[in-house]
Design a protein around this motif. Sequence first.
Motif, mmCIF file in Angstrom:
data_model
loop_
_atom_site.group_PDB
_atom_site.id
_atom_site.type_symbol
_atom_site.label_atom_id
_atom_site.label_comp_id
_atom_site.label_asym_id
_atom_site.label_seq_id
_atom_site.Cartn_x
_atom_site.Cartn_y
_atom_site.Cartn_z
ATOM 1 N N THR A 183 -7.496 1.793 0.076
ATOM 2 C CA THR A 183 -6.803 1.378 1.295
ATOM 3 C C THR A 183 -5.297 1.503 1.119
ATOM 4 O OG1 THR A 183 -8.569 -0.179 1.865
ATOM 5 C CG2 THR A 183 -6.426 -0.540 2.887
ATOM 6 N N ALA A 184 -4.800 1.096 -0.055
ATOM 7 C CA ALA A 184 -3.365 1.171 -0.323
ATOM 8 C C ALA A 184 -2.876 2.609 -0.312
ATOM 9 C CB ALA A 184 -3.054 0.522 -1.665
ATOM 10 N N GLU A 185 -3.645 3.507 -0.907
ATOM 11 C CA GLU A 185 -3.244 4.911 -0.960
ATOM 12 C C GLU A 185 -3.207 5.532 0.433
ATOM 13 O OE1 GLU A 185 -6.172 6.323 -3.662
ATOM 14 O OE2 GLU A 185 -4.983 5.887 -5.467
ATOM 15 N N VAL A 186 -4.185 5.206 1.259
ATOM 16 C CA VAL A 186 -4.220 5.730 2.637
ATOM 17 C C VAL A 186 -3.023 5.203 3.427
ATOM 18 C CG1 VAL A 186 -5.493 5.670 4.808
ATOM 19 C CG2 VAL A 186 -6.721 6.041 2.663
ATOM 20 N N ALA A 187 -2.742 3.894 3.286
ATOM 21 C CA ALA A 187 -1.629 3.283 4.014
ATOM 22 C C ALA A 187 -0.294 3.860 3.568
ATOM 23 C CB ALA A 187 -1.640 1.769 3.814
ATOM 24 N N ALA A 188 -0.122 4.065 2.260
ATOM 25 C CA ALA A 188 1.131 4.614 1.739
ATOM 26 C C ALA A 188 1.366 6.021 2.283
ATOM 27 C CB ALA A 188 1.098 4.625 0.217
ATOM 28 N N HIS A 189 0.304 6.817 2.318
ATOM 29 C CA HIS A 189 0.425 8.183 2.846
ATOM 30 C C HIS A 189 0.854 8.156 4.308
ATOM 31 C CE1 HIS A 189 -0.391 12.470 3.290
ATOM 32 N NE2 HIS A 189 -1.095 12.183 4.382
ATOM 33 N N ALA A 190 0.250 7.251 5.086
ATOM 34 C CA ALA A 190 0.575 7.153 6.508
ATOM 35 C C ALA A 190 2.018 6.714 6.725
ATOM 36 C CB ALA A 190 -0.376 6.177 7.191
ATOM 37 N N LEU A 191 2.541 5.904 5.794
ATOM 38 C CA LEU A 191 3.915 5.401 5.913
ATOM 39 C C LEU A 191 4.938 6.363 5.315
ATOM 40 C CD1 LEU A 191 3.211 1.677 4.934
ATOM 41 C CD2 LEU A 191 3.926 2.491 7.201
ATOM 42 N N GLY A 192 4.460 7.401 4.645
ATOM 43 C CA GLY A 192 5.368 8.369 4.045
ATOM 44 C C GLY A 192 6.046 7.870 2.792
ATOM 45 N N VAL A 193 5.369 6.987 2.041
ATOM 46 C CA VAL A 193 5.939 6.488 0.788
ATOM 47 C C VAL A 193 5.009 6.844 -0.367
ATOM 48 C CG1 VAL A 193 7.109 4.570 1.944
ATOM 49 C CG2 VAL A 193 4.838 4.208 0.969
ATOM 50 N N GLN A 194 5.602 7.001 -1.541
ATOM 51 C CA GLN A 194 4.824 7.259 -2.745
ATOM 52 C C GLN A 194 4.343 5.930 -3.318
ATOM 53 O OE1 GLN A 194 7.873 9.646 -4.915
ATOM 54 N NE2 GLN A 194 6.227 11.159 -5.108
ATOM 55 N N LEU A 195 3.123 5.922 -3.824
ATOM 56 C CA LEU A 195 2.545 4.710 -4.400
ATOM 57 C C LEU A 195 2.398 4.880 -5.904
ATOM 58 C CD1 LEU A 195 1.446 1.972 -3.296
ATOM 59 C CD2 LEU A 195 -0.839 2.976 -3.435
ATOM 60 N N GLN A 196 3.015 3.983 -6.648
ATOM 61 C CA GLN A 196 2.898 3.997 -8.109
ATOM 62 C C GLN A 196 1.920 2.914 -8.527
ATOM 63 O OE1 GLN A 196 6.407 2.784 -10.214
ATOM 64 N NE2 GLN A 196 5.489 3.087 -12.244
ATOM 65 N N LEU A 197 0.751 3.300 -9.015
ATOM 66 C CA LEU A 197 -0.241 2.324 -9.455
ATOM 67 C C LEU A 197 0.093 1.874 -10.876
ATOM 68 C CD1 LEU A 197 -3.535 3.997 -8.151
ATOM 69 C CD2 LEU A 197 -2.073 2.320 -7.018
ATOM 70 N N VAL A 198 0.296 0.575 -11.043
ATOM 71 C CA VAL A 198 0.667 0.020 -12.345
ATOM 72 C C VAL A 198 -0.408 -0.979 -12.750
ATOM 73 C CG1 VAL A 198 2.448 -1.141 -13.675
ATOM 74 C CG2 VAL A 198 3.090 0.269 -11.703
ATOM 75 N N GLU A 199 -1.175 -0.624 -13.771
ATOM 76 C CA GLU A 199 -2.300 -1.467 -14.190
ATOM 77 C C GLU A 199 -1.836 -2.588 -15.120
ATOM 78 O OE1 GLU A 199 -6.830 -0.982 -16.013
ATOM 79 O OE2 GLU A 199 -5.360 0.629 -16.279
ATOM 80 N N VAL A 200 -2.378 -3.766 -14.893
ATOM 81 C CA VAL A 200 -2.119 -4.929 -15.746
ATOM 82 C C VAL A 200 -3.466 -5.533 -16.133
ATOM 83 C CG1 VAL A 200 -1.169 -7.274 -15.838
ATOM 84 C CG2 VAL A 200 0.128 -5.449 -14.731
ATOM 85 N N ARG A 201 -3.773 -5.529 -17.420
ATOM 86 C CA ARG A 201 -5.049 -6.073 -17.884
ATOM 87 C C ARG A 201 -4.935 -7.498 -18.398
ATOM 88 N NH1 ARG A 201 -9.383 -2.790 -18.684
ATOM 89 N NH2 ARG A 201 -9.094 -0.613 -18.073
ATOM 90 N N GLY A 202 -3.708 -7.936 -18.643
ATOM 91 C CA GLY A 202 -3.508 -9.293 -19.143
ATOM 92 C C GLY A 202 -2.050 -9.667 -19.048
ATOM 93 N N ALA A 203 -1.749 -10.941 -19.318
ATOM 94 C CA ALA A 203 -0.375 -11.427 -19.206
ATOM 95 C C ALA A 203 0.582 -10.643 -20.098
ATOM 96 C CB ALA A 203 -0.327 -12.917 -19.555
#
Length: 327
Positions: A183-203
């Motif tokens: 959903t985030a990727e689709v929304a970002a594309h529609a808004l014309g912004v790049q989405l950087q996915l940053v994974e966090v597995r723990g504190a």
Amino acid sequence: MNRRESFAAFAVLGGASSSAALAQPAARIARIGFLSLYQGGDSRSRVGFIQGLHELGYQEGRNVVIESRDAEGHLERLPGLAAELVARNVDVIVAPSTPAAQAARQATTTIPIVFAGAADPVADGFVASLARPGGNLTGLSNVAAELVGKRLELLKQAVPTLTRVALLWGPAPEGTPKDMLKTAEVAAHALGVQLQLVEVRGAGDIDRAFADMARARADALTILPIAIFFSERKRIIEMAAKNRLPAIYTSRTFVDDGGLMAYGANLTDMVRRAASYADRILKGARPSDLPVEQATKFELVINRGTAKALGLTIPQSVLLSADEVVG
């Protein structure tokens, strides 16, 4: 919620006079378990639940006892606290978060459980379907996946010049939110912004995550509704401020703690509505027959002081659309 606040909240349920009590035949007192993950984050929802009970005619000490258990943000404590409520033989357990509902579900298959704020009750395995839950769980969904795109849209409105947004995500005890990422990727594309996915597995990954954002020159930040982000919210807010990143979060508690913006389901209202589920169950209804409802009230909260500290002028149109502006 501190001791004084707790007493104040539960006082709403008091008020039965001793003479009236003597005039009435002894009635069975219902026992409701309230299983919290976050002490601060659940304070508003607890008050909402009490308000809902009060509206339905329940008074603490007269016809209901509330057994509260609070994990204070520590996920590992939830199973033990859920077991305590089961041992207390409560009539129903109310869980205002997905991790709390999971812990309750693992602790009992017979005591009814009412969840409030589950992201996807079917995918989480809580119910067979929204219309026919089919087990000992039912309650309300916060439609979390549908809100991911709306947060990106609001962030773009607040910061029209942004071109790259970092999204904090990670495996969650309640299931990896793949639908939210899509959903985030689709929304970002529609808004014309790049989405950087940053994974966090723990504190321990949080510092590294913000370093990754800095290297990628992210303009802003948003997060998924995962328990660890709520537990570590003050650190995330601090790092966002340090890196001068405008951010939109999943609940107003982040804004109360200094975050810039938050948009999500009104949890206080959802838990108030959860009281009606508890009431129906106490009166003989089976959770398996009570359809899951969805959130109907949502709130946008903005911290004007944080915007000023970031040197950000939020458009008046966005401020006017907010349910509350603090700071």
